[in-house]
Design a protein around this motif. Structure first.
Motif, PDB file in Angstrom:
ATOM      1  N   SER A 547      -7.366  -5.210   5.226  1.00  0.00           N
ATOM      2  CA  SER A 547      -7.917  -4.047   4.535  1.00  0.00           C
ATOM      3  C   SER A 547      -6.828  -3.282   3.798  1.00  0.00           C
ATOM      4  N   TYR A 548      -5.626  -3.181   4.392  1.00  0.00           N
ATOM      5  CA  TYR A 548      -4.539  -2.494   3.703  1.00  0.00           C
ATOM      6  C   TYR A 548      -4.131  -3.228   2.440  1.00  0.00           C
ATOM      7  N   VAL A 549      -4.031  -4.555   2.517  1.00  0.00           N
ATOM      8  CA  VAL A 549      -3.668  -5.328   1.331  1.00  0.00           C
ATOM      9  C   VAL A 549      -4.723  -5.157   0.242  1.00  0.00           C
ATOM     10  N   ALA A 550      -5.993  -5.233   0.614  1.00  0.00           N
ATOM     11  CA  ALA A 550      -7.056  -5.079  -0.377  1.00  0.00           C
ATOM     12  C   ALA A 550      -7.024  -3.691  -1.001  1.00  0.00           C
ATOM     13  N   GLU A 551      -6.850  -2.647  -0.189  1.00  0.00           N
ATOM     14  CA  GLU A 551      -6.800  -1.290  -0.718  1.00  0.00           C
ATOM     15  C   GLU A 551      -5.585  -1.087  -1.619  1.00  0.00           C
ATOM     16  N   THR A 552      -4.451  -1.691  -1.241  1.00  0.00           N
ATOM     17  CA  THR A 552      -3.236  -1.529  -2.045  1.00  0.00           C
ATOM     18  C   THR A 552      -3.402  -2.129  -3.431  1.00  0.00           C
ATOM     19  N   PHE A 553      -3.946  -3.329  -3.513  1.00  0.00           N
ATOM     20  CA  PHE A 553      -4.080  -3.967  -4.815  1.00  0.00           C
ATOM     21  C   PHE A 553      -5.245  -3.386  -5.616  1.00  0.00           C
ATOM     22  N   ASP A 554      -6.243  -2.876  -4.933  1.00  0.00           N
ATOM     23  CA  ASP A 554      -7.292  -2.161  -5.673  1.00  0.00           C
ATOM     24  C   ASP A 554      -6.738  -0.885  -6.284  1.00  0.00           C
ATOM     25  N   ALA A 555      -5.899  -0.175  -5.520  1.00  0.00           N
ATOM     26  CA  ALA A 555      -5.259   1.022  -6.060  1.00  0.00           C
ATOM     27  C   ALA A 555      -4.318   0.669  -7.213  1.00  0.00           C
ATOM     28  N   LEU A 556      -3.633  -0.474  -7.109  1.00  0.00           N
ATOM     29  CA  LEU A 556      -2.770  -0.922  -8.196  1.00  0.00           C
ATOM     30  C   LEU A 556      -3.570  -1.168  -9.472  1.00  0.00           C
ATOM     31  N   LYS A 557      -4.690  -1.840  -9.338  1.00  0.00           N
ATOM     32  CA  LYS A 557      -5.523  -2.106 -10.516  1.00  0.00           C
ATOM     33  C   LYS A 557      -6.076  -0.808 -11.105  1.00  0.00           C
ATOM     34  N   ALA A 558      -6.506   0.113 -10.238  1.00  0.00           N
ATOM     35  CA  ALA A 558      -7.032   1.384 -10.740  1.00  0.00           C
ATOM     36  C   ALA A 558      -5.949   2.190 -11.450  1.00  0.00           C
ATOM     37  N   ARG A 559      -4.757   2.189 -10.882  1.00  0.00           N
ATOM     38  CA  ARG A 559      -3.659   2.912 -11.532  1.00  0.00           C
ATOM     39  C   ARG A 559      -3.283   2.265 -12.851  1.00  0.00           C
ATOM     40  N   PHE A 560      -3.281   0.967 -12.896  1.00  0.00           N
ATOM     41  CA  PHE A 560      -2.989   0.264 -14.144  1.00  0.00           C
ATOM     42  C   PHE A 560      -4.049   0.569 -15.201  1.00  0.00           C
ATOM     43  N   LYS A 561      -5.291   0.633 -14.765  1.00  0.00           N
ATOM     44  CA  LYS A 561      -6.367   0.940 -15.708  1.00  0.00           C
ATOM     45  C   LYS A 561      -6.222   2.364 -16.266  1.00  0.00           C
ATOM     46  N   LEU A 650       5.781   0.853 -18.180  1.00  0.00           N
ATOM     47  CA  LEU A 650       4.600   1.151 -17.374  1.00  0.00           C
ATOM     48  C   LEU A 650       4.607   0.352 -16.078  1.00  0.00           C
ATOM     49  N   ILE A 651       4.858  -0.955 -16.175  1.00  0.00           N
ATOM     50  CA  ILE A 651       4.867  -1.795 -14.968  1.00  0.00           C
ATOM     51  C   ILE A 651       6.013  -1.398 -14.050  1.00  0.00           C
ATOM     52  N   ASP A 652       7.156  -1.077 -14.631  1.00  0.00           N
ATOM     53  CA  ASP A 652       8.287  -0.651 -13.793  1.00  0.00           C
ATOM     54  C   ASP A 652       7.979   0.648 -13.048  1.00  0.00           C
ATOM     55  N   SER A 653       7.285   1.558 -13.716  1.00  0.00           N
ATOM     56  CA  SER A 653       6.942   2.816 -13.050  1.00  0.00           C
ATOM     57  C   SER A 653       5.939   2.584 -11.925  1.00  0.00           C
ATOM     58  N   ILE A 654       4.999   1.649 -12.128  1.00  0.00           N
ATOM     59  CA  ILE A 654       4.042   1.330 -11.062  1.00  0.00           C
ATOM     60  C   ILE A 654       4.750   0.666  -9.892  1.00  0.00           C
ATOM     61  N   ALA A 655       5.640  -0.284 -10.211  1.00  0.00           N
ATOM     62  CA  ALA A 655       6.337  -1.024  -9.158  1.00  0.00           C
ATOM     63  C   ALA A 655       7.327  -0.152  -8.391  1.00  0.00           C
ATOM     64  N   SER A 656       7.831   0.883  -9.021  1.00  0.00           N
ATOM     65  CA  SER A 656       8.803   1.742  -8.352  1.00  0.00           C
ATOM     66  C   SER A 656       8.152   2.906  -7.618  1.00  0.00           C
ATOM     67  N   GLY A 657       6.830   3.048  -7.745  1.00  0.00           N
ATOM     68  CA  GLY A 657       6.139   4.126  -7.051  1.00  0.00           C
ATOM     69  C   GLY A 657       5.547   3.650  -5.742  1.00  0.00           C
ATOM     70  N   GLU A 658       5.012   4.595  -4.972  1.00  0.00           N
ATOM     71  CA  GLU A 658       4.376   4.244  -3.699  1.00  0.00           C
ATOM     72  C   GLU A 658       3.074   3.497  -3.960  1.00  0.00           C
ATOM     73  N   PRO A 659       2.704   2.588  -3.091  1.00  0.00           N
ATOM     74  CA  PRO A 659       3.399   2.178  -1.855  1.00  0.00           C
ATOM     75  C   PRO A 659       4.396   1.052  -2.054  1.00  0.00           C
ATOM     76  N   PHE A 660       4.673   0.675  -3.340  1.00  0.00           N
ATOM     77  CA  PHE A 660       5.529  -0.489  -3.571  1.00  0.00           C
ATOM     78  C   PHE A 660       6.999  -0.190  -3.317  1.00  0.00           C
ATOM     79  N   THR A 661       7.317   1.083  -3.045  1.00  0.00           N
ATOM     80  CA  THR A 661       8.674   1.363  -2.592  1.00  0.00           C
ATOM     81  C   THR A 661       8.938   0.726  -1.233  1.00  0.00           C
TER      82      THR A 661
END
Length: 932
Positions: A547-561, A650-661
């Motif tokens: 569930s954490y993995v699914a929520e993390t990547f869903d949040a990633l897609k939403a943030r990217f959108k 944009l991708i660098d800012s997403i990758a450097s933000g939480e939770p990918f820190t």
């Protein structure tokens, strides 16, 4: 008084005492049987009539057999019976005792204690009759038959066994509750727990008449069944916490390097699997868990081992296990010699009991040259860590070494001074005389509560290592059989590998059973604390790694959108226009503002009488050059790279933000495949944009609306440029110390520029005349102002000149001439170039959006699924989730609570199998062995 009369009187008293004792034992048997029938029977009401009839028959027959009036008559007849009658009577009674023993072995586990009591009765009666026979061996006795009350007692137990077998099935058919509600293994486990808790060292002794298969005994099966559950609970507790608060006992094997520890363990397992070598090869603790696997469908299961921490799977070849253990031990550096990191090994076999053993490095007396001097101390500290309570100590000593010099016994005495949890194993019993070996095993000199076990499990020197462990075990058993007078004459001596196995099982199970109450309380406290923390911290909200993995990547897609709004057409067009405006300013500065005739050009534009076609061609060429510089300088490639750099940021800012820190590896992969997509699309997009803007390199059409829009944008651009120049001048004034000092500096700089210009002209004239002279500034000129301030003054002069030109051209853009329309493009190049920049930005943004942005926004989320989400297996998902410390704490507490609940469930199920009995004091037991 004659000797015959004395002998007759003595015999009469002996018989009277024996029969009275038998009568008292029979009465005790009847009350015991009635008590167990009421408690243990699933249907006591249904059994009561049969029991009543049996009891009545038993009472009548007992009254007939034990009548006091018949005793004198029996004694008088005894003198007239031949001595052969006594022999026949004793033989008949022995046969009855044998038949009853055979029946006892086949009966149910729940009545085991009762049958053992009956056996004691028969043995006592038999001993009494044998004593009578011995005393009247010189007189003739009548034919003696088995007393009727003993026959009735045997029939009673036989009827009880048949009733348990016959009525159990009918009960199951009638009301659905049968003995299956408590399996045979659990019934056997109850009896095993009772017996093991109350057993003495002699109870584990295997006599020469016992079978070699230790698992064939019903009590042993029950013991193994319960021990296996306790070992499973121990493994769960170790996975929860390594502290001593939540720990069930294990058997820790200690001894010197030459004491035979490896041979003892291999004899228990039945295979040679421990590392061998001349030097110290056991450098890490080996946590050995033996798991008994019963046969299924009549076929014996395979024997194999597992290393849970290594993930090597099932290893059926024990030589491979030995090599793996050798490699793991030898991986410890020689400078360290020993390591505290244990090796977890589990062996599954139908020939091993359920045990948990810990093999430790052997004690050394003197360190070798390649070993650290502190090796002896390190081994002692490591062993002391494991032999603390509640673990059981298996102290291995050699028979040919005095026990006073045994390092294992000395170490055990420090932590177990009374020897309450220490078992002594004396190896190499064949190297000393049998009498001396029996003396050692008696433990009189160094007593241990759990006793000593003597074994011979060293392969013979003739066959060496090629001798199998079975052959070694048989050879050891043969040795003890040959000297059975010394080793089997006393019930307190324990010898043989099978005896050692059973003794270890008994002691481990008994120790675990005695620890159940304390460990249950400790687990209950830990469970309550975990439940409270889980409620307070997380409100009983459960999560999983998935569930954490699914929520993390869903949040990633939403943030990217959400970030994609920054790359819509207006936003991209604005970015490209800003880039092209900078380029327009560079072109104007290069072609117009640096031209000395810029003042003349401004005057021409201000004169309304001069028409554009009347302007000299020089300015037409200037305009065409400016348009060419703007359109033919790789606009398509620069515009594409500008947008691609924005996507990378944009991708660098997403990758450097939480939770990918917390997930650096995933962030790196995210950036890698984003750059890969861009690398694939940039060349194609740049070529497409260059092709689309190619017409503007040759001809540009401008209408009235575009001209006015471009003129206003140029005015705004110039005003922003003027504000920037004024801000820079303010900063320089503040830096040098005010406007006056900046003016003096600028005047000084202009003087230097004029001097430099004069010197340059003079030098050029000298060069033209064939002469050359170096002009060096004087000391006064060099040190009048600091070099830094002179540099600031030069910059201030540039900003001042640029500001004056901007004001001049801004006035031209606002003049009536420039507002007249695109026909005045020759005199208003700033407005024309602004229109060209706007056209280039619009066209580039349209095709960049089609060729680059749409493709990237479509492909990137799918790459997330294919390369990150769907490509993870279970272990990687767990590892990913546990990289986040917040999630790791949540999962740890949740997992701890779940494991504690499972352990508590297992402990509660064990409490239903466990009867609360107190251990019998170690003294002579009564008629029923102190069990009632």
């Amino acid at each position: 008084m004659s000797s015959a009369f004395l002998r007759s009187l003595s015999a009469q008293k002996t018989v009277t005492y024996g029969l009275n004792a038998s009568r008292r034992q029979a009465e005790s048997m009847r009350s015991t049987h009635r008590h167990f029938t009421t408690i243990l029977s699933p249907h006591p009401a249904r059994l009561r009539p049969r029991y009543a009839s049996s009891a009545a028959a038993f009472r009548h027959s007992g009254a007939r057999g034990l009548s006091y009036s018949s005793i004198p008559k029996f004694v008088l007849k005894a003198f007239r019976v031949p001595i052969a009658g006594a022999t026949v009577g004793a033989g008949g009674f022995t046969y009855a005792n044998y038949k009853f023993e055979e029946f006892r072995k086949k009966s149910e586990g729940w009545i085991t204690s009762v049958k053992d009591t009956a056996t004691d009765v028969f043995d006592t009666a038999s001993d009494g009759l044998k004593a009578v026979s011995g005393r009247v061996s010189e007189v003739k006795l009548p034919k003696f038959e088995t007393p009727q009350f003993i026959k009735d007692l045997k029939d009673l137990f036989a009827a009880k066994g048949d009733e348990g077998e016959g009525e159990g099935g009918s009960d199951h058919k009638q009301d659905g509750s049968s003995k299956s509600e408590r399996p045979d293994g659990e019934n056997a486990a109850i009896a095993a727990l009772v017996a093991a808790t109350m057993s003495s060292p002699s109870d584990s002794k295997v006599t020469i008449e016992d079978t070699d298969n230790f698992a064939s005994d019903s009590r042993q099966n029950g013991l193994m069944h319960l021990t296996k559950k306790l070992i499973e609970i121990r493994s769960m507790l170790l996975s929860i916490d390594q502290s001593d608060a939540l720990k069930l006992p294990s058997i820790v094997v200690i001894g010197s390097q030459s004491s035979g520890k490896s041979s003892v363990l291999e004899a228990i397992v039945g295979h040679e699997f421990l590392p061998k070598g001349n030097n110290m090869v056991t450098r890490r603790p080996i946590e050995l868990t033996l798991i008994h696997t019963p046969a299924t469908n009549g076929s014996p299961p395979a024997e194999y081992g597992e290393f849970p921490g290594l993930g090597l799977g099932k290893i059926a070849d024990f030589s491979h296990i030995q090599q793996t253990l050798t490699d793991l031990n030898m991986a410890v550096p020689t400078t360290d010699a020993v390591s505290n990191d244990p090796i977890d090994l589990r062996i599954y076999s139908p020939n091993v009991p359920d045990l948990t053993l810990i093999d430790l490095p052997g004690y050394v007396q003197i360190s070798s040259l390649d070993q650290p001097e502190s090796l002896k101390e390190k081994i002692a500290v490591l062993c002391e860590k494991y032999i603390r309570e509640p673990n059981i100590i298996l102290a291995v000593c050699a028979a040919d070494v005095d026990l006073a010099n045994s390092p294992a016994l000395r170490a055990s005495r420090k932590v177990d001074p009374l020897g309450l949890r220490t078992i002594g194993v004396v190896t190499k019993m064949d190297l000393v005389a049998p009498d001396q070996g029996a003396t050692i095993l008696s433990g009189n000199r160094y007593p241990l509560h759990l006793g000593y076990v003597g074994v011979v499990c060293k392969p013979s020197g003739k066959q060496g290592r090629r001798e199998t462990t079975d052959a070694v075990a048989r050879r050891g058993d043969d040795y003890f059989r040959v000297h059975k007078e010394q080793f089997y004459s006393s019930a307190s001596l324990m010898v043989g590998t099978d005896t050692l196995r059973k003794r270890l099982m008994d002691v481990l199970e008994s120790s675990m059973a005695s620890s159940l109450h304390g460990i249950t309380n400790a687990v209950q406290l830990e469970l309550e604390e975990a439940q409270y923390q889980f409620k307070v911290q997380y409100n009983d909200r459960r999560i999983s790694p998935e569930s954490y993995v699914a929520e993390t990547f869903d949040a990633l897609k939403a943030r990217f959108k959400d970030f994609t709004t920054q790359f819509r057409k207006p936003a991209v067009r604005e970015k490209l226009k800003a880039m092209l405006d900078e380029r327009v300013m560079d072109v104007l500065e290069q072609l117009y503002w640096s031209d000395k005739r810029v003042g003349e050009f401004t005057a021409i534009g201000a004169d309304t009488k001069i028409r554009p076609e009347e302007v000299e061609p020089y300015w037409r060429y200037k305009l065409e050059a400016a348009s060419s510089l703007l359109t033919k300088s790789g606009v398509g490639r620069d515009a594409t790279l500008l947008v691609a750099d924005g996507l990378r940021a944009l991708i660098d800012s997403i990758a450097s933000g939480e939770p990918f820190t917390y997930h650096p590896g995933t962030a790196e992969r995210l950036v890698q495949f984003a750059h890969m997509i861009l690398r694939d699309r940039i060349p194609l997009t740049a070529d497409q944009v260059e092709n689309c803007i190619k017409p503007y390199k040759y001809e540009i059409e401008v209408d009235e609306r575009e001209w006015e829009s471009g003129r206003k944008e140029a005015v705004g651009l110039f005003e922003r440029e003027m504000v920037m120049c004024e801000d820079k001048l303010k900063e320089l004034r503040k830096r040098v110390g005010g406007s006056r000092r900046l003016s003096n500096l600028m005047g000084y700089v202009r003087e230097l520029q004029e001097k430099e210009l004069e010197k340059k002209k003079k030098r050029l004239s000298l060069i033209a005349a064939g002469e050359e002279e170096d002009v060096v500034p004087t000391e006064e000129e060099s040190y009048k102002y600091p070099p830094g301030q002179i540099l600031d003054a030069r910059h201030a002069a540039l900003y001042t000149d640029r500001l004056s030109i901007l004001k001049l051209r801004l006035a031209a853009l606002k003049s009536k001439r420039c507002r007249g329309g695109p026909d005045n493009d020759l005199l208003c190049p700033e407005a024309f170039l602004s229109v060209v920049a706007d056209k280039l930005a619009y066209t580039s943004a349209m095709f960049i959006n089609i060729e680059l942005l749409d493709q990237f926004f479509y492909q990137f989320p799918r790459e997330i699924d294919s390369r990150l989400l769907y490509n993870l297996d279970r272990s990687e998902i767990i590892e990913f989730a546990r990289e986040n410390p917040v999630v790791r704490r949540h999962l740890d507490l949740q997992e701890r609570k779940d494991k504690l609940e499972e352990v508590m469930k297992q402990l509660n199920s064990l409490s239903t199998l466990r009867t609360d009995v107190q251990p019998t004091p170690r003294r002579a037991r009564g008629l029923f062995g102190g069990m009632f």
